[in-house]
Design an enzyme around this catalytic site. Structure first.
Site, PDB file in Angstrom:
ATOM      1  N   SER A 109      47.012  36.248  41.591  1.00  0.00           N
ATOM      2  CA  SER A 109      45.618  36.675  41.709  1.00  0.00           C
ATOM      3  C   SER A 109      44.687  35.962  40.739  1.00  0.00           C
ATOM      4  O   SER A 109      43.548  35.655  41.082  1.00  0.00           O
ATOM      5  CB  SER A 109      45.508  38.193  41.501  1.00  0.00           C
ATOM      6  OG  SER A 109      46.199  38.880  42.514  1.00  0.00           O
ATOM      7  N   HIS A 167      42.494  38.923  36.430  1.00  0.00           N
ATOM      8  CA  HIS A 167      41.488  38.578  37.435  1.00  0.00           C
ATOM      9  C   HIS A 167      40.230  38.022  36.775  1.00  0.00           C
ATOM     10  O   HIS A 167      39.690  36.990  37.199  1.00  0.00           O
ATOM     11  CB  HIS A 167      41.134  39.815  38.269  1.00  0.00           C
ATOM     12  CG  HIS A 167      42.270  40.315  39.095  1.00  0.00           C
ATOM     13  ND1 HIS A 167      42.174  41.429  39.900  1.00  0.00           N
ATOM     14  CD2 HIS A 167      43.543  39.859  39.257  1.00  0.00           C
ATOM     15  CE1 HIS A 167      43.325  41.628  40.511  1.00  0.00           C
ATOM     16  NE2 HIS A 167      44.167  40.698  40.125  1.00  0.00           N
TER      17      HIS A 167
END
Length: 338
Positions: A100, A155
């Protein structure tokens, strides 16, 4: 991983660490910096992998056309590494794995490109592209905050690194590859130096599981020596004074040294700190029991001997309570998906 016997949907913490997941005590304290890169290719089960690859497929081809093949690879690797660094800086005692951070970095690079080179994209493509990118980033950041087990730090780190890369690599689509190579090289060198500097400043988290295993080895050795001395005393092979000498020379020094070493551990997460406090209490009670026994054996004081025996029984109960009877406990470590 599956071929190696890892569960299709629920790999264990040990599985993830064996295959390269990110974990502060191993990555930073253990010097296993390769985990920063490896962890972006490790996933916590098939569903996690499938979701990340679907998101990558949605925008990956278009972003690759904007940045070029080499630029795409550089942004992916740089963003994934940046996300992993931010992750262990934010929560060093959490095991994390997944792509991610790298994928957020690609979307961040797209945003950076749109800031500087929106004129390179047809108007009919620009508007929906900008909207979908902002929706993806906004939704997933909010979702990650609300959903436990999501590595939001990774993230954000990947997104920020990707955005910076996008600003540097944003050139018109008509620019020839040799000119792109200069910017690609600048990103690699600049981010590489930044990562080395950031890594050198990271705190060195304690591998508490390893510390517990080390304690268990000392405990096993010390208890074996102590019990052997008692057995020899019961069989009349050792006098009371000889047993006291043995405890004082071969049992207490190692125990006290291990107690001091564990007491010096700092910066542990709350769960580990609670376990350490219970362990130190157990060690104190055990040591008090041995000290009273030595005193009783030397002075022929039955009261001190009985008090030492009572402390020993109390120590046995405390050992069972903290899971420390000749074995290291199964330490629980949080896992977060990236």
């Amino acid at each position: 991983m599956i071929m190696g016997g890892v569960h299709l949907f629920e790999p264990t913490i040990a599985n993830l660490l064996d295959w390269g997941a990110n974990f502060g005590p191993k990555t930073v304290s253990g010097g296993q910096w390769w985990r920063l890169g490896a962890s972006m290719f490790v996933h916590i089960g098939l569903i996690h992998l499938a979701f990340n690859m679907y998101v990558l497929w949605q925008a990956g081809e278009f972003i690759e056309r904007l940045l070029g093949n080499a630029g795409f690879l550089i942004v992916y690797a740089v963003s994934g590494t940046a996300g992993a660094l931010v992750s262990i800086a934010w929560h060093p005692y959490v095991v994390s794995a997944g792509a991610s951070g790298a994928i957020f970095g690609l979307y961040g690079a797209l945003l950076g490109y749109l800031v500087l080179r929106r004129d390179s994209i047809p108007v009919e493509v620009l508007s929906p592209l900008t909207k979908s990118t902002l929706i993806f980033v906004g939704y997933n950041l909010v979702y990650g905050v609300l959903r436990t087990g999501t590595d939001v730090a990774d993230h954000l780190g990947g997104l920020a690194a990707g955005f910076v890369c996008g600003l540097v690599l944003a050139v018109p689509l008509t620019v020839e590859p040799p000119r792109r190579a200069v910017r690609n090289t600048a990103v690699l060198l600049g981010m590489g130096l930044l990562f080395v500097g950031a890594a050198s400043k990271l705190p060195r988290p304690v591998d508490f599981t390893a510390e517990i295993k080390s304690f268990a080895a000392v405990e096993s050795k010390v208890l074996a020596t102590y019990r052997a001395a008692l057995e020899q005393a019961r069989s009349k092979k050792l006098s009371d004074d000889e047993v006291a000498d043995l405890i004082q020379k071969d049992v207490l020094p190692d125990w006290e040294a291990e107690r001091r070493r564990l007491a010096a551990l700092k910066g542990l997460p709350p769960t580990a700190q609670g376990l350490l406090s219970a362990l130190l209490n157990y060690m104190d009670v055990r040591q008090q029991g041995w000290s009273l026994l030595v005193q009783g054996l030397r002075t022929r004081d039955i009261t001190a001997t009985e008090a030492g025996a009572a402390k020993e029984q109390n120590a046995d109960m405390l050992a069972r309570g903290v899971g420390m009877q000749n074995a290291a406990p199964k330490a629980r470590t949080g896992v977060r998906q990236r």
